[in-house]
Design a protein around this motif. Structure first.
Motif, PDB file in Angstrom:
ATOM      1  N   TYR A 100       0.837  -1.208   0.000  1.00 16.74           N
ATOM      2  CA  TYR A 100       0.000   0.000   0.000  1.00 16.74           C
ATOM      3  C   TYR A 100       0.871   1.257   0.000  1.00 16.74           C
ATOM      4  O   TYR A 100       0.659   2.175  -0.807  1.00 16.74           O
ATOM      5  CB  TYR A 100      -0.921  -0.014   1.220  1.00 16.74           C
ATOM      6  N   ARG A 103       2.387   2.147  -3.152  1.00 13.31           N
ATOM      7  CA  ARG A 103       1.375   2.456  -4.175  1.00 13.31           C
ATOM      8  C   ARG A 103       1.177   1.292  -5.143  1.00 13.31           C
ATOM      9  O   ARG A 103       0.873   1.475  -6.312  1.00 13.31           O
ATOM     10  CB  ARG A 103       1.723   3.744  -4.918  1.00 13.31           C
ATOM     11  N   GLU A 106      -4.321  -1.107  -3.606  1.00 13.84           N
ATOM     12  CA  GLU A 106      -5.394  -0.147  -3.339  1.00 13.84           C
ATOM     13  C   GLU A 106      -6.463  -0.706  -2.414  1.00 13.84           C
ATOM     14  O   GLU A 106      -7.251   0.058  -1.855  1.00 13.84           O
ATOM     15  CB  GLU A 106      -6.039   0.299  -4.660  1.00 13.84           C
ATOM     16  N   PHE A 133     -10.524   3.298  -2.287  1.00 14.77           N
ATOM     17  CA  PHE A 133      -9.231   3.966  -2.410  1.00 14.77           C
ATOM     18  C   PHE A 133      -9.380   5.193  -3.308  1.00 14.77           C
ATOM     19  O   PHE A 133     -10.002   5.141  -4.371  1.00 14.77           O
ATOM     20  CB  PHE A 133      -8.234   2.989  -3.031  1.00 14.77           C
ATOM     21  N   GLY A 134      -8.805   6.315  -2.874  1.00 17.85           N
ATOM     22  CA  GLY A 134      -8.815   7.516  -3.693  1.00 17.85           C
ATOM     23  C   GLY A 134     -10.097   8.316  -3.636  1.00 17.85           C
ATOM     24  O   GLY A 134     -10.225   9.334  -4.317  1.00 17.85           O
ATOM     25  N   ARG A 172     -10.179   8.790   5.057  1.00 17.47           N
ATOM     26  CA  ARG A 172     -10.959   9.172   3.872  1.00 17.47           C
ATOM     27  C   ARG A 172     -12.233   9.937   4.226  1.00 17.47           C
ATOM     28  O   ARG A 172     -13.081  10.164   3.365  1.00 17.47           O
ATOM     29  CB  ARG A 172     -11.309   7.921   3.059  1.00 17.47           C
ATOM     30  N   GLU A 197      -3.007   8.315  -1.920  1.00 15.40           N
ATOM     31  CA  GLU A 197      -4.190   7.899  -2.671  1.00 15.40           C
ATOM     32  C   GLU A 197      -4.596   8.904  -3.748  1.00 15.40           C
ATOM     33  O   GLU A 197      -5.598   8.711  -4.436  1.00 15.40           O
ATOM     34  CB  GLU A 197      -5.341   7.652  -1.695  1.00 15.40           C
TER      35      GLU A 197
END
Length: 202
Positions: A100, A103, A106, A133-134, A172, A197
């Motif tokens: 993770y 990168r 995810e 993720f993101g 998040r 992320e």
């Protein structure tokens, strides 16, 4: 092999090379069902992380700011006193954390042990675990997803006590106005995670 055998064996390990004996007893304890919680400390861009796993899954992740002896004592009291420093039993989560942070991963696949989470907080953290993720959400939307749309503040409190940060991604969750909000590991760590992320680019 009984608990008494394990304790006696660990106490009798040779001082010349304790790692050999400790490794043997770790394996025997796990095989005999006498090891309920294994833990290890792993390096990360956020500083050392202590990870705790049970046969059900990952039960705790602790940042460096939490004294390890206090975390160990808390897990022993709330999960099981049959707890041992056993890095080999934590290989799966440590590999996924490494991937993770590099990168290359995810979505975590390690199972979660929710033993340390109760009531409304469990619903909040289940909803948090589903944030991709993101992507980010707000405290209000998270409370709604947990079944209590007016409980944004309570949702924030649940996130603040999240025992499995990073993997259960409370980083998040942001304020409705776009502010970072709080984070159990501190806002610097939250920024790093959001940069990994691609949410933050500055």
């Amino acid at each position: 092999m009984t608990d008494a055998d394990l304790e006696h064996g660990l106490a009798a390990l040779p001082e010349s090379d304790p790692s050999v004996g400790v490794g043997r007893f770790r394996r025997r304890a796990a095989q005999a069902g006498l090891l309920d919680v294994a833990y290890a400390v792993t390096d990360s861009p956020l500083g050392p992380l202590a990870v705790f796993v049970t046969p059900r899954g990952l039960v705790r992740v602790a940042y460096q700011g939490e004294p390890i002896d206090e975390v160990v004592a808390d897990v022993a009291a709330r999960v099981s006193p049959r707890l041992l420093l056993a890095p080999e039993q934590t290989d799966a989560i440590r590999r996924e954390l490494d991937a993770y942070f590099a990168r290359r991963l995810e979505s975590f696949s390690v199972p979660i042990d929710w033993t340390l989470v109760r009531g409304f907080a469990r619903g909040v953290l289940h909803a948090t675990a589903a944030i991709p993720f993101g992507q980010v959400t707000t405290y209000g939307h998270l409370a709604e997803a947990a079944g209590s749309p007016r409980a944004a503040r309570a949702a924030g409190n649940a996130l603040g006590s999240n025992p499995i940060p990073i993997v259960v991604p409370c980083h998040r969750v942001l304020h409705a106005g776009g502010g970072l909000g709080g984070y159990t590991g501190g806002l610097d760590r939250k920024r790093i995670l959001l940069r990994i992320e691609g949410v933050l680019t500055d």
